[in-house]
Enzyme design. Structure first.
Site, mmCIF file in Angstrom:
data_model
loop_
_atom_site.group_PDB
_atom_site.id
_atom_site.type_symbol
_atom_site.label_atom_id
_atom_site.label_comp_id
_atom_site.label_asym_id
_atom_site.label_seq_id
_atom_site.Cartn_x
_atom_site.Cartn_y
_atom_site.Cartn_z
ATOM 1 N N PHE A 1 0.821 -1.215 0.000
ATOM 2 C CA PHE A 1 0.000 0.000 0.000
ATOM 3 C C PHE A 1 0.856 1.266 0.000
ATOM 4 C CE2 PHE A 1 -2.654 -3.105 2.288
ATOM 5 C CZ PHE A 1 -3.908 -2.918 1.724
ATOM 6 N N ALA A 2 2.066 1.194 0.567
ATOM 7 C CA ALA A 2 2.819 2.428 0.855
ATOM 8 C C ALA A 2 2.970 3.283 -0.388
ATOM 9 C CB ALA A 2 4.198 2.073 1.412
ATOM 10 N N TYR B 1 1.018 12.322 -9.418
ATOM 11 C CA TYR B 1 0.634 11.143 -8.619
ATOM 12 C C TYR B 1 0.284 9.963 -9.518
ATOM 13 C CZ TYR B 1 -2.513 7.952 -6.178
ATOM 14 O OH TYR B 1 -3.120 6.819 -5.707
ATOM 15 N N LYS C 1 2.101 6.292 -10.047
ATOM 16 C CA LYS C 1 1.422 5.001 -9.812
ATOM 17 C C LYS C 1 1.434 4.163 -11.092
ATOM 18 C CE LYS C 1 -0.393 3.629 -6.594
ATOM 19 N NZ LYS C 1 0.089 2.864 -5.398
ATOM 20 N N THR D 1 -4.453 2.330 -8.423
ATOM 21 C CA THR D 1 -5.560 3.276 -8.514
ATOM 22 C C THR D 1 -6.164 3.319 -9.915
ATOM 23 O OG1 THR D 1 -6.043 5.638 -8.445
ATOM 24 C CG2 THR D 1 -3.788 5.063 -8.915
ATOM 25 N N ASP D 2 -7.418 3.746 -9.987
ATOM 26 C CA ASP D 2 -8.048 3.946 -11.303
ATOM 27 C C ASP D 2 -7.505 5.171 -12.029
ATOM 28 O OD1 ASP D 2 -9.213 5.951 -9.735
ATOM 29 O OD2 ASP D 2 -11.287 5.352 -10.140
ATOM 30 N N GLU D 3 -6.778 6.037 -11.283
ATOM 31 C CA GLU D 3 -6.306 7.281 -11.905
ATOM 32 C C GLU D 3 -5.277 7.027 -13.000
ATOM 33 O OE1 GLU D 3 -5.539 10.652 -9.537
ATOM 34 O OE2 GLU D 3 -7.111 10.194 -8.098
ATOM 35 N N GLU E 1 2.916 7.833 -1.656
ATOM 36 C CA GLU E 1 2.401 9.191 -1.537
ATOM 37 C C GLU E 1 1.101 9.177 -2.320
ATOM 38 O OE1 GLU E 1 3.358 11.771 0.185
ATOM 39 O OE2 GLU E 1 5.161 10.824 1.001
ATOM 40 N N SER E 2 -0.005 9.658 -1.708
ATOM 41 C CA SER E 2 -1.322 9.353 -2.276
ATOM 42 C C SER E 2 -2.150 10.574 -2.666
ATOM 43 C CB SER E 2 -2.125 8.520 -1.264
ATOM 44 O OG SER E 2 -2.482 9.327 -0.148
ATOM 45 N N ARG F 1 -8.259 22.513 -9.510
ATOM 46 C CA ARG F 1 -6.980 21.804 -9.442
ATOM 47 C C ARG F 1 -6.380 21.768 -10.860
ATOM 48 N NH1 ARG F 1 -7.623 15.664 -7.429
ATOM 49 N NH2 ARG F 1 -7.254 16.516 -5.361
#
Ligand code: NAD
Ligand code: DAU
Length: 357
Positions: A79-80, A158, A162, A132-134, A82-83, A289
């Protein structure tokens, strides 16, 4: 024994709590305790020998090697990271370091460890990468939700970091035969969520009578999943997922941000009425943003069909539980906001490393 990285964060913390509530298999929890890591989330595990916490960095190869050698885990659940997208815009370097270099370091340590295993232990080993879905980029209003074969089109530092980590995990499977599986999940919400993210920020600001900042026109869409449903999905994938595969995880709960904020306000109006009137009076539209992805939506049919996972919560039940949790746990929130949870960390795990905050 499983090794969890980032187990003091929002999803990792919920995962460790759920894992030990549903199994007696011990967890070694490796977490650097950045600003997002909070051992108060795991306070209920104090004295529980099944939880071994180790403060450290996933980029520290010698430390990861030592943990693998000492504890011989049958799986790594990673999991670790920066999110937070906004932080990645202002300081992308740490995202590349932890999310890319950190995942690379873990993969290399895991490869050396797995290569030396034999027989059943070797066959059973899994490296589960939480993503992530991003990574898929942004959808138009009429586009179909993301499937696992959607092209990668990350748009923020980010999501790019990922995406890079997902590609490394994929390459370690194809090149070295590493037993990996990757999950790409939509926006989580629930208990222990750091109040920099939309839902906890709205709850905490509303209760403090502060503005509720909505970016742009408020019509960006996210797909929301209750965090404990994500944890259950990871357990199922760890148990039954096919090696080398990716699984999308989502709640079939697409909602524009402004709707989310109104739902939170309505729940607070019901559960903690404010004499000054509805909390929705605090909604304030602010500058957007940069590079803000317009819409995410997850097609979760693969994990549902192959592995039989389904979310237990609807958005209505999950968001109510979440608001109730924040109302019932003001100390957790206050300690996060004042930073005093760090005193507890310093007392128990040595001084804070300010260079990583
Ligand atoms: P979080 O920011 O709440 O927690 C991250 C944890 O990782 C913290 O405890 C932090 O101390 C730790 N950490 C950071 N850098 C580290 C390092 N170099 N070494 C060791 N530990 C380090 O994040 P989260 O929201 O719980 O997300 C967990 C994972 O799930 C991430 O990989 C994220 O990309 C992914 N994810 C999150 C969501 C979401 O909605 N939050 C959705 C899909 C996927
Ligand atoms: O989709 C999964 C991702 O969800 C995870 O990979 C990330 O780790 C997680 O942080 C989350 O990313 P988002 O950027 O979608 O989450 P965030 O809570 O920051 O924002 C949700 C939406 O709300 C987004 O469209 C931006 C908007 N927003 C956010 C904040 C913090 C606001 O309008 N106002 C705010 O103050």
């Amino acid at each position: 024994m499983i090794l969890v990285t980032g187990g003091a964060g929002f999803i990792g913390g919920n995962f460790v709590l759920d894992w030990l509530a549903t199994s007696d298999e011990p967890v070694i929890n490796l977490d650097a305790l950045t600003y997002a890591g909070n051992l108060e989330t795991l306070a209920s595990l104090a004295g529980d020998a099944r939880h071994v916490f180790r403060r450290g960095d996933i980029c520290d190869r010698a430390l990861v090697d030592e943990l693998l050698k000492t504890y011989c885990p049958r799986a790594i659940v990673h999991f670790a990271a920066e999110s937070h997208v906004d932080r990645s815009i202002h300081g992308p370097g740490e995202f590349v370091r932890t999310n890319v270099e950190g995942t690379f370091t873990l993969l290399e340590a895991a490869r050396a460890y797995w290569s030396a295993l034999e027989g059943d232990e070797k066959a059973a080993f899994r490296f589960h990468h939480v993503s992530t879905d991003e990574v898929y980029g942004s959808l138009g209003p009429d586009d179909a939700p993301f499937t696992e074969t959607h092209p990668y089109e990350p748009n923020s530092p980010y999501s790019a970091s990922k995406a890079a980590s997902d590609h490394l995990v994929r390459a370690w499977y194809h090149t070295y035969g590493m037993p990996v599986v990757t999950t790409n999940c939509s926006n989580n919400y629930g208990p222990y969520h750091f109040p920099e993210k939309l839902i906890p920020l709205m709850i905490v600001n509303a209760l403090a009578g502060k503005p509720l900042p909505v970016y742009g026109d408020g019509k960006n869409v996210r797909d929301w999943l209750y965090v404990k449903d994500h944890c259950a999905a990871i357990r199922v994938v760890l148990q039954k997922g096919r090696l080398g595969e990716t699984y999308n995880i989502g709640g079939w709960n697409e909602k524009p941000n402004i709707d989310i904020v109104h739902i939170v306000c309505a729940l607070l109006d019901e559960l903690r009425p404010d004499a000054a009137g509805s909390y929705s009076r605090l909604i304030t539209y602010v500058k957007d943003r940069p590079g803000h992805d317009r819409r995410y939506a997850i097609d979760a049919r693969k994990i549902e069909r192959e592995l039989g996972w389904r979310p237990a919560e609807t958005f209505e039940t999950g968001i109510r539980k979440t608001v109730e949790w924040y109302l019932a746990n003001p100390e957790w929130v206050a300690n996060v906001q004042s930073g005093s949870y760090r005193d507890w960390v310093a007392a128990n795990y040595g001084d804070r490393d300010d260079s990583r905050a």
